[in-house]
Motif scaffolding. Structure first.
Motif, PDB file in Angstrom:
ATOM      1  N   VAL A  10       0.851  -1.182   0.000  1.00  0.00           N
ATOM      2  CA  VAL A  10       0.000   0.000   0.000  1.00  0.00           C
ATOM      3  C   VAL A  10       0.889   1.234   0.000  1.00  0.00           C
ATOM      4  O   VAL A  10       1.869   1.294   0.739  1.00  0.00           O
ATOM      5  CB  VAL A  10      -0.907   0.024   1.244  1.00  0.00           C
ATOM      6  N   ILE A  11       0.546   2.209  -0.837  1.00  0.00           N
ATOM      7  CA  ILE A  11       1.239   3.496  -0.783  1.00  0.00           C
ATOM      8  C   ILE A  11       0.234   4.563  -0.383  1.00  0.00           C
ATOM      9  O   ILE A  11      -0.964   4.452  -0.639  1.00  0.00           O
ATOM     10  CB  ILE A  11       1.912   3.870  -2.110  1.00  0.00           C
ATOM     11  N   ILE A  71       6.783  -0.324   7.264  1.00  0.00           N
ATOM     12  CA  ILE A  71       6.486   0.967   6.661  1.00  0.00           C
ATOM     13  C   ILE A  71       7.776   1.717   6.370  1.00  0.00           C
ATOM     14  O   ILE A  71       8.652   1.843   7.228  1.00  0.00           O
ATOM     15  CB  ILE A  71       5.585   1.814   7.574  1.00  0.00           C
ATOM     16  N   THR A  72       7.887   2.216   5.140  1.00  0.00           N
ATOM     17  CA  THR A  72       9.018   3.037   4.713  1.00  0.00           C
ATOM     18  C   THR A  72       8.500   4.421   4.349  1.00  0.00           C
ATOM     19  O   THR A  72       7.598   4.554   3.522  1.00  0.00           O
ATOM     20  CB  THR A  72       9.716   2.420   3.495  1.00  0.00           C
ATOM     21  N   GLY A 115       8.975  -5.510  -3.656  1.00  0.00           N
ATOM     22  CA  GLY A 115       8.766  -4.322  -2.851  1.00  0.00           C
ATOM     23  C   GLY A 115       9.567  -4.248  -1.572  1.00  0.00           C
ATOM     24  O   GLY A 115       9.321  -3.385  -0.736  1.00  0.00           O
ATOM     25  N   ASN A 116      10.548  -5.128  -1.401  1.00  0.00           N
ATOM     26  CA  ASN A 116      11.391  -5.062  -0.204  1.00  0.00           C
ATOM     27  C   ASN A 116      12.334  -3.868  -0.263  1.00  0.00           C
ATOM     28  O   ASN A 116      12.558  -3.196   0.751  1.00  0.00           O
ATOM     29  CB  ASN A 116      12.185  -6.353  -0.040  1.00  0.00           C
ATOM     30  N   THR A 117      12.917  -3.623  -1.434  1.00  0.00           N
ATOM     31  CA  THR A 117      13.797  -2.468  -1.636  1.00  0.00           C
ATOM     32  C   THR A 117      13.370  -1.753  -2.904  1.00  0.00           C
ATOM     33  O   THR A 117      12.817  -2.367  -3.833  1.00  0.00           O
ATOM     34  CB  THR A 117      15.269  -2.891  -1.750  1.00  0.00           C
ATOM     35  N   SER A 177       4.589  14.196   3.000  1.00  0.00           N
ATOM     36  CA  SER A 177       5.502  13.078   2.760  1.00  0.00           C
ATOM     37  C   SER A 177       4.685  11.868   2.351  1.00  0.00           C
ATOM     38  O   SER A 177       3.463  11.856   2.468  1.00  0.00           O
ATOM     39  CB  SER A 177       6.335  12.771   4.018  1.00  0.00           C
ATOM     40  N   GLY A 178       5.396  10.851   1.861  1.00  0.00           N
ATOM     41  CA  GLY A 178       4.713   9.633   1.445  1.00  0.00           C
ATOM     42  C   GLY A 178       5.170   8.436   2.248  1.00  0.00           C
ATOM     43  O   GLY A 178       6.106   8.519   3.046  1.00  0.00           O
ATOM     44  N   PHE A 179       4.487   7.301   2.049  1.00  0.00           N
ATOM     45  CA  PHE A 179       4.918   6.077   2.705  1.00  0.00           C
ATOM     46  C   PHE A 179       4.612   4.873   1.834  1.00  0.00           C
ATOM     47  O   PHE A 179       3.722   4.893   0.983  1.00  0.00           O
ATOM     48  CB  PHE A 179       4.252   5.915   4.082  1.00  0.00           C
ATOM     49  N   ILE A 180       5.410   3.820   2.026  1.00  0.00           N
ATOM     50  CA  ILE A 180       5.190   2.520   1.400  1.00  0.00           C
ATOM     51  C   ILE A 180       5.019   1.517   2.528  1.00  0.00           C
ATOM     52  O   ILE A 180       5.911   1.347   3.352  1.00  0.00           O
ATOM     53  CB  ILE A 180       6.370   2.110   0.507  1.00  0.00           C
ATOM     54  N   ALA A 181       3.857   0.884   2.592  1.00  0.00           N
ATOM     55  CA  ALA A 181       3.585  -0.115   3.624  1.00  0.00           C
ATOM     56  C   ALA A 181       3.474  -1.486   2.958  1.00  0.00           C
ATOM     57  O   ALA A 181       2.742  -1.650   1.977  1.00  0.00           O
ATOM     58  CB  ALA A 181       2.308   0.215   4.369  1.00  0.00           C
ATOM     59  N   LYS A 182       4.196  -2.458   3.506  1.00  0.00           N
ATOM     60  CA  LYS A 182       4.191  -3.798   2.923  1.00  0.00           C
ATOM     61  C   LYS A 182       3.910  -4.844   3.987  1.00  0.00           C
ATOM     62  O   LYS A 182       4.431  -4.772   5.099  1.00  0.00           O
ATOM     63  CB  LYS A 182       5.523  -4.110   2.246  1.00  0.00           C
ATOM     64  N   SER A 183       3.072  -5.809   3.610  1.00  0.00           N
ATOM     65  CA  SER A 183       2.807  -6.957   4.471  1.00  0.00           C
ATOM     66  C   SER A 183       3.156  -8.232   3.716  1.00  0.00           C
ATOM     67  O   SER A 183       2.794  -8.392   2.544  1.00  0.00           O
ATOM     68  CB  SER A 183       1.338  -6.990   4.890  1.00  0.00           C
TER      69      SER A 183
END
Length: 243
Positions: free
Chosen positions: A12-13, A41-42, A75-77, A26-32
């Motif tokens: 999810v972004i 969350i990045t 989506g890890n990096t 700012s933004g974020f990248i959330a991964k499960s």
């Protein structure tokens, strides 16, 4: 925006607002990796707008100020690719590992070398808030909204080399989302409305339903189908499902 590339991974972004909920800063990248039970969350320094997934492990993100991110590992990096754009990229869509599309307020761009170079597509300008979807490798749709809330819908059958204008939808409401389940069947949603096509955007039919709150399709923001029959729409205080 959200992608679910397989039954366990969800990415999810989104964007973080200031304390008064008026400015995104700012933004974020959330991964499960476990179907949404836990998240990593990045944070990013730029606003993020759209994410797409191709193949088994490649993902792309577009954002403000020409932001174009790519991941080769689910989506890890993420790596930053220089598009050369200074404007905001509101949508991103790749149909294979080399051909992709991005759009800003009034222009569609195409790459044939995985984002190294981009060319401008010949399409109408002076419009905003575009969506690009490709239900097949060759057939795709893009939607623009003019200032009078007329939605212009274009279709390509040759991987975006040419685009043809289809019948437009005129409404005094806002159209934020579009989704196609196959080359002919698609949905457009917005404030107080949902339209469906079954003939490749040659005609659109208004969808009826009863509303549990506030008014039918009140401020619906996104539509997503997991197969031809089961779909979801979400919006402000609303969540709908069709089977």
């Amino acid at each position: 925006d959200m992608v679910i590339p397989n039954p366990t991974i969800i990415i999810v972004i989104g964007n973080k607002y200031t304390s008064n909920f008026s400015i995104q800063d700012s933004g974020f990248i959330a991964k499960s990796n476990d179907n949404g039970n836990t998240w990593t969350i990045t944070m990013t320094s730029v606003i993020l707008n759209s994410i797409c997934f191709y193949g088994n492990h490649i993902a792309y993100i577009s954002g403000n100020s020409g932001t174009f991110l790519k991941s080769n590992d689910n989506g890890n990096t993420w790596s930053i690719n220089n598009t050369g754009f200074t404007g905001n990229l509101y949508t991103i869509c790749f149909i294979n590992d080399t051909i992709g599309f991005a759009g800003n307020a009034d222009t569609i761009y195409k790459t044939t070398n995985d984002g190294v170079n981009w060319s401008v597509q010949n399409i109408d300008t002076g419009i905003y808030n575009i969506k690009i979807v490709f239900p097949t490798d060759s057939i795709g749709y893009c939607s623009f909204i003019k200032s009078n809330n007329t939605m212009l819908i274009y279709k390509t059958i040759d991987q975006g080399n040419t685009w043809n204008l289809k019948p437009s939808i005129v409404s005094n409401q806002y159209f934020p989302s579009m989704f196609f389940t196959d080359k002919n069947t698609g949905y457009i949603c917005g404030q107080f409305l949902m339209y469906k096509t079954t003939d490749g955007a040659n005609s659109w039919n208004y969808q009826e339903a009863s509303s549990p709150c506030l008014g039918w399709w009140n401020n619906v923001q996104d539509v997503f189908f997991i197969n031809h029959e089961t779909g979801f729409v979400v919006g402000f205080n609303q969540f709908y499902r069709t089977i």
